[in-house]
Enzyme design. Structure first.
Site, PDB file in Angstrom:
ATOM      1  N   ASN A 135      35.007  28.552 -62.659  1.00  0.00           N
ATOM      2  CA  ASN A 135      36.285  29.461 -62.174  1.00  0.00           C
ATOM      3  C   ASN A 135      36.274  30.576 -63.041  1.00  0.00           C
ATOM      4  O   ASN A 135      34.621  31.242 -63.423  1.00  0.00           O
ATOM      5  CB  ASN A 135      37.884  29.186 -62.655  1.00  0.00           C
ATOM      6  CG  ASN A 135      38.831  29.241 -61.833  1.00  0.00           C
ATOM      7  OD1 ASN A 135      39.329  30.705 -61.011  1.00  0.00           O
ATOM      8  ND2 ASN A 135      39.716  28.391 -61.009  1.00  0.00           N
ATOM      9  N   ARG A 136      36.658  31.753 -62.846  1.00  0.00           N
ATOM     10  CA  ARG A 136      36.938  33.372 -63.257  1.00  0.00           C
ATOM     11  C   ARG A 136      36.964  33.921 -64.737  1.00  0.00           C
ATOM     12  O   ARG A 136      37.773  32.883 -65.188  1.00  0.00           O
ATOM     13  CB  ARG A 136      37.140  34.400 -62.383  1.00  0.00           C
ATOM     14  CG  ARG A 136      36.811  33.829 -60.844  1.00  0.00           C
ATOM     15  CD  ARG A 136      37.558  34.582 -59.721  1.00  0.00           C
ATOM     16  NE  ARG A 136      37.278  34.623 -57.975  1.00  0.00           N
ATOM     17  CZ  ARG A 136      37.315  33.193 -57.186  1.00  0.00           C
ATOM     18  NH1 ARG A 136      38.738  32.877 -57.465  1.00  0.00           N
ATOM     19  NH2 ARG A 136      36.827  33.084 -56.158  1.00  0.00           N
ATOM     20  N   HIS A 189      32.558  31.012 -62.417  1.00  0.00           N
ATOM     21  CA  HIS A 189      31.350  29.589 -62.428  1.00  0.00           C
ATOM     22  C   HIS A 189      30.096  29.874 -63.567  1.00  0.00           C
ATOM     23  O   HIS A 189      28.905  28.472 -63.023  1.00  0.00           O
ATOM     24  CB  HIS A 189      31.161  29.304 -61.074  1.00  0.00           C
ATOM     25  CG  HIS A 189      32.371  28.608 -60.338  1.00  0.00           C
ATOM     26  ND1 HIS A 189      33.565  28.534 -60.736  1.00  0.00           N
ATOM     27  CD2 HIS A 189      32.235  29.073 -58.701  1.00  0.00           C
ATOM     28  CE1 HIS A 189      34.359  28.463 -60.029  1.00  0.00           C
ATOM     29  NE2 HIS A 189      33.858  27.806 -59.140  1.00  0.00           N
ATOM     30  N   ASP A 198      43.408  29.448 -53.575  1.00  0.00           N
ATOM     31  CA  ASP A 198      42.497  29.861 -54.038  1.00  0.00           C
ATOM     32  C   ASP A 198      43.072  29.631 -55.614  1.00  0.00           C
ATOM     33  O   ASP A 198      43.115  30.479 -56.354  1.00  0.00           O
ATOM     34  CB  ASP A 198      41.298  30.467 -53.621  1.00  0.00           C
ATOM     35  CG  ASP A 198      40.329  30.633 -54.267  1.00  0.00           C
ATOM     36  OD1 ASP A 198      40.052  29.414 -55.145  1.00  0.00           O
ATOM     37  OD2 ASP A 198      39.339  30.994 -54.165  1.00  0.00           O
ATOM     38  N   HIS A 247      32.649  20.390 -58.629  1.00  0.00           N
ATOM     39  CA  HIS A 247      32.504  21.261 -57.481  1.00  0.00           C
ATOM     40  C   HIS A 247      32.214  20.624 -56.326  1.00  0.00           C
ATOM     41  O   HIS A 247      32.045  21.138 -55.182  1.00  0.00           O
ATOM     42  CB  HIS A 247      32.298  22.802 -57.244  1.00  0.00           C
ATOM     43  CG  HIS A 247      32.643  24.007 -56.406  1.00  0.00           C
ATOM     44  ND1 HIS A 247      33.765  23.496 -55.495  1.00  0.00           N
ATOM     45  CD2 HIS A 247      33.403  24.645 -57.327  1.00  0.00           C
ATOM     46  CE1 HIS A 247      33.648  24.927 -54.825  1.00  0.00           C
ATOM     47  NE2 HIS A 247      34.575  25.355 -56.341  1.00  0.00           N
ATOM     48  N   SER A 248      32.521  19.385 -55.794  1.00  0.00           N
ATOM     49  CA  SER A 248      32.855  19.077 -54.250  1.00  0.00           C
ATOM     50  C   SER A 248      33.833  19.722 -53.611  1.00  0.00           C
ATOM     51  O   SER A 248      34.751  19.042 -53.817  1.00  0.00           O
ATOM     52  CB  SER A 248      32.740  17.257 -54.401  1.00  0.00           C
ATOM     53  OG  SER A 248      31.624  16.946 -55.526  1.00  0.00           O
ATOM     54  N   TYR A 249      33.435  19.376 -52.281  1.00  0.00           N
ATOM     55  CA  TYR A 249      34.077  20.069 -50.919  1.00  0.00           C
ATOM     56  C   TYR A 249      34.254  18.387 -50.104  1.00  0.00           C
ATOM     57  O   TYR A 249      33.175  17.927 -50.163  1.00  0.00           O
ATOM     58  CB  TYR A 249      33.574  21.077 -50.471  1.00  0.00           C
ATOM     59  CG  TYR A 249      32.765  22.417 -50.485  1.00  0.00           C
ATOM     60  CD1 TYR A 249      34.279  23.293 -50.113  1.00  0.00           C
ATOM     61  CD2 TYR A 249      32.728  22.407 -51.528  1.00  0.00           C
ATOM     62  CE1 TYR A 249      33.938  24.688 -50.182  1.00  0.00           C
ATOM     63  CE2 TYR A 249      32.165  24.125 -52.936  1.00  0.00           C
ATOM     64  CZ  TYR A 249      32.877  24.930 -51.791  1.00  0.00           C
ATOM     65  OH  TYR A 249      32.847  26.290 -51.525  1.00  0.00           O
ATOM     66  N   GLU A 297      39.577  21.510 -57.983  1.00  0.00           N
ATOM     67  CA  GLU A 297      38.571  21.150 -59.329  1.00  0.00           C
ATOM     68  C   GLU A 297      39.996  21.157 -60.227  1.00  0.00           C
ATOM     69  O   GLU A 297      40.256  21.933 -60.604  1.00  0.00           O
ATOM     70  CB  GLU A 297      37.970  22.857 -59.819  1.00  0.00           C
ATOM     71  CG  GLU A 297      37.339  23.036 -58.274  1.00  0.00           C
ATOM     72  CD  GLU A 297      37.148  24.161 -58.013  1.00  0.00           C
ATOM     73  OE1 GLU A 297      36.345  25.231 -58.825  1.00  0.00           O
ATOM     74  OE2 GLU A 297      37.754  24.958 -56.642  1.00  0.00           O
ATOM     75  N   GLN A 346      42.175  23.767 -59.710  1.00  0.00           N
ATOM     76  CA  GLN A 346      42.047  25.038 -58.890  1.00  0.00           C
ATOM     77  C   GLN A 346      42.153  24.108 -56.913  1.00  0.00           C
ATOM     78  O   GLN A 346      40.933  23.261 -56.737  1.00  0.00           O
ATOM     79  CB  GLN A 346      40.879  25.487 -58.774  1.00  0.00           C
ATOM     80  CG  GLN A 346      40.385  26.539 -58.244  1.00  0.00           C
ATOM     81  CD  GLN A 346      41.643  28.065 -58.658  1.00  0.00           C
ATOM     82  OE1 GLN A 346      42.632  28.089 -59.938  1.00  0.00           O
ATOM     83  NE2 GLN A 346      41.318  28.893 -58.312  1.00  0.00           N
TER      84      GLN A 346
END
Length: 397
Positions: free
Chosen positions: A118-119, A144, A290, A218-220, A358, A330
């Site tokens: 994340n940020r 990330h 998000d 971080h799988s979609y 996440e 997330q």
């Protein structure tokens, strides 16, 4: 109790049909044997070889993970009729993961994320009186792990088989100063595919200097099958009654806000797209979802597995349930996918063609004194576990 230690955790796996007992697949399951196989997946420009590990659990579930970025390139599971599809977004070749088009959009398909998932605001944090400068690779912020985060590193790996299942352990040493972070961080991640249809992800790290650590995967997912269209009709439950609102650059404001009466209330299963277009400033900032959700747990359950999320696909009947020891998750609704990347099945990944969940500590925690700390110190051990459980159901009621 604090706002981060609330009510008792949910029962993990409640109300689902385990794939192992799906009658449609019974004959097939008796003929399969759990296994793990190593294969070549190409090489990097400097000649280093990238390997793929193919895990099978004997119930029709198989997964491929590569040593570049610890990326899960495919994850195949049966649906309610026993049809097997790949349910994660990604590619068949190393070149696709390193292409200019991929790097420009950088969706982090299937990758391990570190040092900090994340940020971090303005790519900067202060620790023990020293200010550390990081890459600003997401507008004004750090995202990330930076320009060359763990998702772009070559990990060392070995396979294993035990009483729990089959798996692969990945190791990476992040040197002092890498991407601006202090300390040498020794990192180990284990993927275990179990006999009872779970993927267990265990994270472990130690350091020789105090440093922020926030590892995630971080799988979609698209539970109808990758490339099959938008995930807006998937029904999502999040075990969270508050979330952390963001500003216009997606950094948390420091507030913790109730989900009640907002488009962020997923305490009961709701279609992802049901309220995604509402007139809401938070949705405008994220161009959809998000956001970090604070998981419900009581004080006695701190550090234990609690249910974080449950997602069901209406057509395939697939269900994904996620449990974690982390305090947050997330939810990202694939807002920045735009059709420029084409996946394994030859279909373009359009906007909201996949979702990510996440498990994590909160974004920008090094700059947020009221958030749970992400600082790992020498002599301490970072340990975190996330479990994905795969199942099916006849209907999503």
């Amino acid at each position: 109790m604090t706002r981060f230690q609330m009510i008792p955790r949910l029962a993990f796996g409640m109300g689902m049909t385990c794939l192992a007992w799906n009658a449609v697949q019974a004959d097939e399951m008796t003929t399969q044997t759990p296994s793990v196989e190593k294969q070549s997946f190409g090489q990097l420009p400097d000649g280093r070889k990238v390997e793929a590990y193919h895990l099978r659990n004997g119930h029709g579930i198989d997964m491929k993970v590569i040593t570049y970025g610890g990326i899960i390139t495919s994850l195949r599971t049966p649906d309610a009729q026993g049809n097997v599809d790949d349910i994660v977004l990604g590619f068949d070749s190393l070149e696709d993961y390193r292409s200019d088009a991929y790097r420009q959009s950088n969706p982090y398909f299937g990758a391990l994320i570190g040092r900090y998932g994340n940020r971090i605001a303005e790519g900067r944090f202060t620790l023990d009186g020293t200010t550390y400068e990081l890459a600003t690779n997401d507008g004004p912020n750090h995202l990330h792990g930076g320009d060359q985060g763990f998702d772009k590193r070559l990990w060392q790996a070995h396979s294993f088989e035990n009483d729990t299942g089959v798996g692969v352990e990945l190791r990476y040493t992040s040197e002092d100063g890498e991407e601006g972070y202090p300390g040498t961080l020794e990192t180990r991640v284990r993927y275990t595919l179990t006999a009872d249809d779970k993927m267990i992800i265990d994270y472990h790290a130690t350091t020789d200097k105090a440093t922020p650590v926030n590892l995630t995967q971080h799988s979609y997912f698209n539970l109808e099958g990758e490339g099959s269209g938008p995930i807006t009709d998937h029904r999502l439950m999040l075990n969270a009654d508050v979330f952390t609102p963001i500003g216009d650059t997606l950094i948390p404001t420091g507030e913790v806000r109730d989900v009640a009466g907002t488009p962020f209330d997923f305490r009961e299963a709701t279609a992802i797209g049901a309220r995604i277009g509402d007139d809401n400033t938070q949705l405008e900032y994220g161009q959809g979802y998000d956001h970090n959700f604070v998981l419900v747990r009581d004080e006695a359950a701190s550090g234990e597995l609690v249910t974080a999320a449950r997602v069901a696909a209406p057509d395939s009947g697939r269900v994904l349930e996620i449990a974690t020891t982390e305090p947050g998750i997330q939810f990202y609704s694939g807002n920045f996918l735009d059709g420029t990347l084409t996946g394994k099945g030859g279909e373009a990944y359009e906007k909201r063609g996949g979702f990510a969940l996440e498990t994590q500590h909160f974004p920008d925690s090094p700059n947020q004194a009221d958030f749970p700390s992400t600082i790992l110190k020498p002599g301490e051990t970072y340990e975190s576990r996330t479990v994905w459980r795969f199942a099916t159901q006849g209907d999503d009621s």
